[in-house]
Design a protein around this motif. Structure first.
Motif, PDB file in Angstrom:
ATOM      1  N   ILE A  73      50.770  46.965  40.797  1.00 40.35           N
ATOM      2  CA  ILE A  73      50.839  45.893  41.797  1.00 40.35           C
ATOM      3  C   ILE A  73      50.667  46.454  43.204  1.00 40.35           C
ATOM      4  CG2 ILE A  73      52.377  44.180  42.855  1.00 40.35           C
ATOM      5  CD1 ILE A  73      53.554  43.712  40.065  1.00 40.35           C
ATOM      6  N   ALA A  74      51.308  47.594  43.491  1.00 41.69           N
ATOM      7  CA  ALA A  74      51.193  48.217  44.818  1.00 41.69           C
ATOM      8  C   ALA A  74      49.755  48.628  45.105  1.00 41.69           C
ATOM      9  CB  ALA A  74      52.122  49.427  44.900  1.00 41.69           C
ATOM     10  N   VAL A  75      49.074  49.213  44.098  1.00 42.99           N
ATOM     11  CA  VAL A  75      47.672  49.623  44.273  1.00 42.99           C
ATOM     12  C   VAL A  75      46.789  48.399  44.501  1.00 42.99           C
ATOM     13  CG1 VAL A  75      45.687  50.654  43.107  1.00 42.99           C
ATOM     14  CG2 VAL A  75      47.913  51.761  42.964  1.00 42.99           C
ATOM     15  N   CYS A  76      47.038  47.318  43.751  1.00 40.55           N
ATOM     16  CA  CYS A  76      46.254  46.087  43.916  1.00 40.55           C
ATOM     17  C   CYS A  76      46.435  45.506  45.317  1.00 40.55           C
ATOM     18  CB  CYS A  76      46.657  45.059  42.863  1.00 40.55           C
ATOM     19  SG  CYS A  76      46.154  45.479  41.183  1.00 40.55           S
ATOM     20  N   ILE A  77      47.662  45.509  45.804  1.00 39.84           N
ATOM     21  CA  ILE A  77      47.926  44.991  47.152  1.00 39.84           C
ATOM     22  C   ILE A  77      47.208  45.840  48.203  1.00 39.84           C
ATOM     23  CG2 ILE A  77      49.723  44.661  48.902  1.00 39.84           C
ATOM     24  CD1 ILE A  77      51.613  43.885  46.625  1.00 39.84           C
ATOM     25  N   TYR A  78      47.216  47.162  48.011  1.00 44.95           N
ATOM     26  CA  TYR A  78      46.536  48.065  48.955  1.00 44.95           C
ATOM     27  C   TYR A  78      45.028  47.798  48.959  1.00 44.95           C
ATOM     28  CZ  TYR A  78      44.669  52.376  50.950  1.00 44.95           C
ATOM     29  OH  TYR A  78      43.972  53.282  51.713  1.00 44.95           O
ATOM     30  N   ILE A  79      44.448  47.613  47.771  1.00 40.67           N
ATOM     31  CA  ILE A  79      43.002  47.352  47.690  1.00 40.67           C
ATOM     32  C   ILE A  79      42.664  46.008  48.328  1.00 40.67           C
ATOM     33  CG2 ILE A  79      41.087  46.920  46.083  1.00 40.67           C
ATOM     34  CD1 ILE A  79      42.425  48.906  44.157  1.00 40.67           C
ATOM     35  N   LEU A  80      43.463  44.993  48.031  1.00 38.25           N
ATOM     36  CA  LEU A  80      43.217  43.666  48.598  1.00 38.25           C
ATOM     37  C   LEU A  80      43.325  43.678  50.122  1.00 38.25           C
ATOM     38  CD1 LEU A  80      45.132  41.411  46.033  1.00 38.25           C
ATOM     39  CD2 LEU A  80      42.658  41.692  46.255  1.00 38.25           C
ATOM     40  N   TRP A  81      44.268  44.464  50.630  1.00 35.72           N
ATOM     41  CA  TRP A  81      44.433  44.555  52.083  1.00 35.72           C
ATOM     42  C   TRP A  81      43.200  45.156  52.744  1.00 35.72           C
ATOM     43  CZ3 TRP A  81      47.194  42.730  55.943  1.00 35.72           C
ATOM     44  CH2 TRP A  81      47.159  43.389  57.167  1.00 35.72           C
ATOM     45  N   ASN A  82      42.582  46.130  52.091  1.00 38.31           N
ATOM     46  CA  ASN A  82      41.412  46.790  52.663  1.00 38.31           C
ATOM     47  C   ASN A  82      40.145  45.945  52.561  1.00 38.31           C
ATOM     48  OD1 ASN A  82      41.929  49.827  53.520  1.00 38.31           O
ATOM     49  ND2 ASN A  82      43.218  49.433  51.754  1.00 38.31           N
ATOM     50  N   ILE A  83      40.133  44.974  51.671  1.00 40.48           N
ATOM     51  CA  ILE A  83      38.965  44.093  51.552  1.00 40.48           C
ATOM     52  C   ILE A  83      39.321  42.668  51.973  1.00 40.48           C
ATOM     53  CG2 ILE A  83      37.916  45.490  49.722  1.00 40.48           C
ATOM     54  CD1 ILE A  83      38.871  43.342  47.718  1.00 40.48           C
ATOM     55  N   LYS A  84      40.298  42.525  52.861  1.00 39.77           N
ATOM     56  CA  LYS A  84      40.791  41.193  53.228  1.00 39.77           C
ATOM     57  C   LYS A  84      39.716  40.328  53.877  1.00 39.77           C
ATOM     58  CE  LYS A  84      42.879  42.699  57.651  1.00 39.77           C
ATOM     59  NZ  LYS A  84      42.536  44.116  57.551  1.00 39.77           N
ATOM     60  N   GLN A  85      38.782  40.951  54.612  1.00 45.58           N
ATOM     61  CA  GLN A  85      37.735  40.163  55.257  1.00 45.58           C
ATOM     62  C   GLN A  85      36.733  39.624  54.242  1.00 45.58           C
ATOM     63  OE1 GLN A  85      36.359  42.953  58.165  1.00 45.58           O
ATOM     64  NE2 GLN A  85      37.877  42.333  59.682  1.00 45.58           N
ATOM     65  N   LEU A  86      36.443  40.414  53.206  1.00 44.18           N
ATOM     66  CA  LEU A  86      35.588  39.909  52.136  1.00 44.18           C
ATOM     67  C   LEU A  86      36.299  38.801  51.352  1.00 44.18           C
ATOM     68  CD1 LEU A  86      33.944  43.172  50.738  1.00 44.18           C
ATOM     69  CD2 LEU A  86      32.869  41.374  52.092  1.00 44.18           C
ATOM     70  N   LEU A  87      37.608  38.919  51.214  1.00 38.33           N
ATOM     71  CA  LEU A  87      38.373  37.856  50.552  1.00 38.33           C
ATOM     72  C   LEU A  87      38.323  36.572  51.375  1.00 38.33           C
ATOM     73  CD1 LEU A  87      41.539  39.800  49.295  1.00 38.33           C
ATOM     74  CD2 LEU A  87      39.586  39.007  47.949  1.00 38.33           C
ATOM     75  N   LEU A  88      38.320  36.702  52.703  1.00 38.59           N
ATOM     76  CA  LEU A  88      38.190  35.524  53.558  1.00 38.59           C
ATOM     77  C   LEU A  88      36.832  34.864  53.371  1.00 38.59           C
ATOM     78  CD1 LEU A  88      39.482  33.819  55.811  1.00 38.59           C
ATOM     79  CD2 LEU A  88      38.372  35.321  57.456  1.00 38.59           C
ATOM     80  N   LEU A  89      35.797  35.692  53.211  1.00 36.90           N
ATOM     81  CA  LEU A  89      34.461  35.166  52.935  1.00 36.90           C
ATOM     82  C   LEU A  89      34.439  34.437  51.596  1.00 36.90           C
ATOM     83  CD1 LEU A  89      31.522  35.252  54.137  1.00 36.90           C
ATOM     84  CD2 LEU A  89      31.118  37.162  52.599  1.00 36.90           C
ATOM     85  N   LEU A  90      35.091  35.011  50.596  1.00 36.44           N
ATOM     86  CA  LEU A  90      35.176  34.371  49.285  1.00 36.44           C
ATOM     87  C   LEU A  90      35.962  33.073  49.370  1.00 36.44           C
ATOM     88  CD1 LEU A  90      34.737  34.402  46.217  1.00 36.44           C
ATOM     89  CD2 LEU A  90      36.792  35.815  46.003  1.00 36.44           C
ATOM     90  N   PHE A  91      37.038  33.074  50.134  1.00 39.91           N
ATOM     91  CA  PHE A  91      37.838  31.856  50.303  1.00 39.91           C
ATOM     92  C   PHE A  91      37.013  30.755  50.963  1.00 39.91           C
ATOM     93  CE2 PHE A  91      40.718  29.220  52.857  1.00 39.91           C
ATOM     94  CZ  PHE A  91      41.585  28.766  51.868  1.00 39.91           C
ATOM     95  N   THR A  92      36.191  31.123  51.947  1.00 44.23           N
ATOM     96  CA  THR A  92      35.306  30.145  52.588  1.00 44.23           C
ATOM     97  C   THR A  92      34.330  29.552  51.581  1.00 44.23           C
ATOM     98  OG1 THR A  92      35.449  31.445  54.633  1.00 44.23           O
ATOM     99  CG2 THR A  92      33.714  29.781  54.504  1.00 44.23           C
ATOM    100  N   ALA A  93      33.774  30.405  50.723  1.00 41.39           N
ATOM    101  CA  ALA A  93      32.862  29.912  49.676  1.00 41.39           C
ATOM    102  C   ALA A  93      33.582  28.983  48.709  1.00 41.39           C
ATOM    103  CB  ALA A  93      32.249  31.092  48.925  1.00 41.39           C
ATOM    104  N   VAL A  94      34.830  29.307  48.385  1.00 43.35           N
ATOM    105  CA  VAL A  94      35.613  28.454  47.480  1.00 43.35           C
ATOM    106  C   VAL A  94      35.861  27.086  48.110  1.00 43.35           C
ATOM    107  CG1 VAL A  94      37.887  28.169  46.405  1.00 43.35           C
ATOM    108  CG2 VAL A  94      36.710  30.366  46.265  1.00 43.35           C
TER     109      VAL A  94
END
Length: 345
Positions: free
Chosen positions: A12-33
């Motif tokens: 879980i800690a590793v997943c949170i660290y990875i998600l934090w580093n790609i947070k801007q791409l996640l925002l792009l994905l959220f916009t697409a959603v």
């Protein structure tokens, strides 16, 4: 803790660290959603007439393209012409407004005027903050693939999500333990309802304030009525802060005409927002929200500050859908499933 629990915690800690580093791409994905979710409601509407999903998707996209094309053909050219003039007049009106405020303060307490920062000093203090927020938000465009390719990626993600949303939904649900997947499915449904209700309400509010602004400013024979009305509607998409910002351009420009016009427009906009609030609570809310909980104003304001600091300017503009989704997840997962069941032994 057992070995399996330690492994789960590390994962879980590793997943949170990875998600934090790609947070801007996640925002792009959220916009697409968000865009795909909006179009999917149109697809479902066409499917009620027994139209196959592929054709329904095509019809929804064509309808959206037709609306956007008509908007850019009929409204954008005169709006763009007036906007450049608007950007010249608004700073002049704001300067006039600042002079009036300083004069009023000096009449109350002459010593207090010296404590106020000058315009230049205020801009110097504000500039680093604005540059930081803008840089964070726009970096998703120019640090990944560039603006054209990023917009193309956004379009491709939207179409892929729209083509087969159930497959992506099931894939997301399978990321959670089997015993919790039914709850995640329910949370996703609630997020969809919350987004549909919240965005419908804010879009209705944007259309209403734009129309009322255009009519009111036209009756007062104000310059650049279309640009002012459109800008007011766009700013209204930003909850709380946008409403305050939408007052500034018309009041500032009216101040260049005469003082009574600026006061009249200020009172007029207050009346407009009262009318819109009454219309929302009495007519739209029972039909759209269906007695579900709306966003609390304090939660909305804090979410704007939080998402702006996290994602920059894009997080600020997407604060409303992000807050709607966050409220559902916090209420259903954190409050109901963790805090409400937390009993001391």
């Amino acid at each position: 803790m057992k070995f399996s629990q330690w492994v789960g915690f590390i994962v879980i800690a590793v997943c949170i660290y990875i998600l934090w580093n790609i947070k801007q791409l996640l925002l792009l994905l959220f916009t697409a959603v968000i865009i795909a979710n909006f179009l999917n409601h149109g697809v479902q509407f066409f499917q009620k007439f027994r139209i196959k999903r592929g054709y329904a998707v095509l019809l929804s996209i064509l309808l959206l393209v037709a609306i956007i094309s008509g908007f850019f053909w009929l409204i954008v050219p005169p709006f763009a012409q007036q906007l450049s003039e608007l950007f010249k007049l608004v700073p002049q009106g704001i300067d006039q407004l600042i002079i009036m405020i300083r004069y009023f303060i000096s009449r109350l307490d002459p010593e207090l005027i010296n404590a106020l920062p000058s315009n230049q000093k205020f801009i110097e203090q504000l500039q680093p903050i604005l540059e930081r927020i803008a840089g964070q938000g726009l970096s998703v465009f120019y640090t990944t693939l560039g603006i054209p390719l990023t917009l193309l990626l956004l379009l491709a993600l939207t179409l892929m999500l729209l083509a087969n949303p159930d497959a992506y939904r099931r894939g997301f649900i399978r990321l959670f333990p089997s015993f919790y997947r039914k709850k995640i499915d329910y949370v996703l449904k609630e997020c969809d309802r919350s987004l549909q209700g919240g965005l419908t309400m804010i879009l209705c509010q944007m259309v209403m304030i734009s129309l009322l602004s255009f009519i009111g400013l036209s009756l007062l024979k104000m310059p650049l009525t279309l640009a002012q009305a459109m800008l007011t509607g766009i700013l209204t998409f930003i909850p709380n802060i946008g409403i305050v910002l939408s007052f500034i351009p018309p009041v500032a420009i009216a101040l260049l005409e005469s003082q009574w016009k600026s006061i009249t427009i200020f009172i007029l906009y207050v009346i407009f927002y009262i009318i819109i609030r009454i219309t929302e609570h009495k007519l739209l809310a029972p039909l759209v929200i269906e007695n579900r909980k709306s966003l609390l104003p304090a939660f909305t304001l804090l979410s704007q500050v939080f998402f702006a600091s996290l994602f920059g300017v894009l997080g600020f503009f997407l604060a409303l859908p992000l807050a709607l989704v966050s409220q559902v997840w916090l209420h259903e997962v954190l409050v109901k499933d963790i805090l409400d069941r937390w009993h001391l032994q």
